[in-house]
Enzyme design. Structure first.
Site, PDB file in Angstrom:
ATOM      1  N   SER A  64      -5.105   0.731   3.832  1.00 41.00           N
ATOM      2  CA  SER A  64      -4.497   1.837   3.086  1.00 41.00           C
ATOM      3  C   SER A  64      -5.450   2.527   2.115  1.00 41.00           C
ATOM      4  CB  SER A  64      -3.251   1.371   2.340  1.00 41.00           C
ATOM      5  OG  SER A  64      -3.598   0.572   1.236  1.00 41.00           O
ATOM      6  N   LYS A  83      -4.156   0.731  -5.201  1.00 37.96           N
ATOM      7  CA  LYS A  83      -3.821   2.146  -4.954  1.00 37.96           C
ATOM      8  C   LYS A  83      -4.513   3.026  -5.979  1.00 37.96           C
ATOM      9  CE  LYS A  83      -0.901   0.948  -1.761  1.00 37.96           C
ATOM     10  NZ  LYS A  83      -1.277   1.047  -0.382  1.00 37.96           N
TER      11      LYS A  83
END
Length: 174
Positions: A40, A80
């Site tokens: 990701s 993230k």
């Protein structure tokens, strides 16, 4: 002679004890490591890389837009990028452009493919004490758009600083 040996042993014991206490304090209050799981954050961070993150930075300051953060959830940690701060509005237009507070944001850390993989979504307002995060590999990332939701301030446990493994990938993440 006997007293001298005992004194040396005592000095070494104190030094080792101090080093252990210092290492414990650094590990628990300043720096720690986390392993990147999944793709990701490609191309910025790759699956299996170990990153060192700074725990102290958010004890004395607040996360900033663009920071790569470690998010602690009950079942696992996530890595993230912060896109929206408390009170911001975040939107991705039909042409895949990112807007924060109505202004287009350049995403120099992404390649064209990653930008094109960012699915459009309508304006979302980030609640107070929360953050909007996305992975850099937008097409596969589980993030604030699709599963993680907004991230509470208390869930942000540190800012990624350095890739420390594999050794040939040693590099700053900021």
């Amino acid at each position: 002679m006997k007293n001298k040996i005992l004194k040396e042993i005592l000095d070494w014991t104190k030094a080792i004890g101090f080093a252990l206490v210092l290492a414990f304090a650094i590990r628990h209050f300043v720096f720690a490591t986390s392993i990147v799981e999944g793709t990701s954050m490609d191309p910025t961070l790759e699956d299996g890389e170990r990153v060192m993150y700074n725990k102290f930075v958010y004890l004395v300051g607040e996360p900033e837009r663009g920071d790569i953060v470690i998010i602690q959830r009950p079942t696992k940690n996530y890595v993230k990028r912060i896109i929206g701060l408390p009170g911001d509005t975040v939107e991705v237009s039909e042409d895949h452009s990112l807007f924060v507070n109505g202004k287009q944001v350049e995403q120099d850390y992404l390649n064209k493919q990653a930008i094109q993989g960012t699915f459009p979504f309508s304006e979302k307002e980030v609640p107070e004490d929360e953050y909007f995060v996305m992975g850099d590999n937008r097409i596969v990332s589980k993030d604030s758009r699709n599963g993680l939701g907004f991230i509470n301030h208390d869930e942000v446990i540190g800012r990624s600083e350095l890739v420390i493994y594999p050794f040939d990938e040693l590099n700053w993440t900021r």
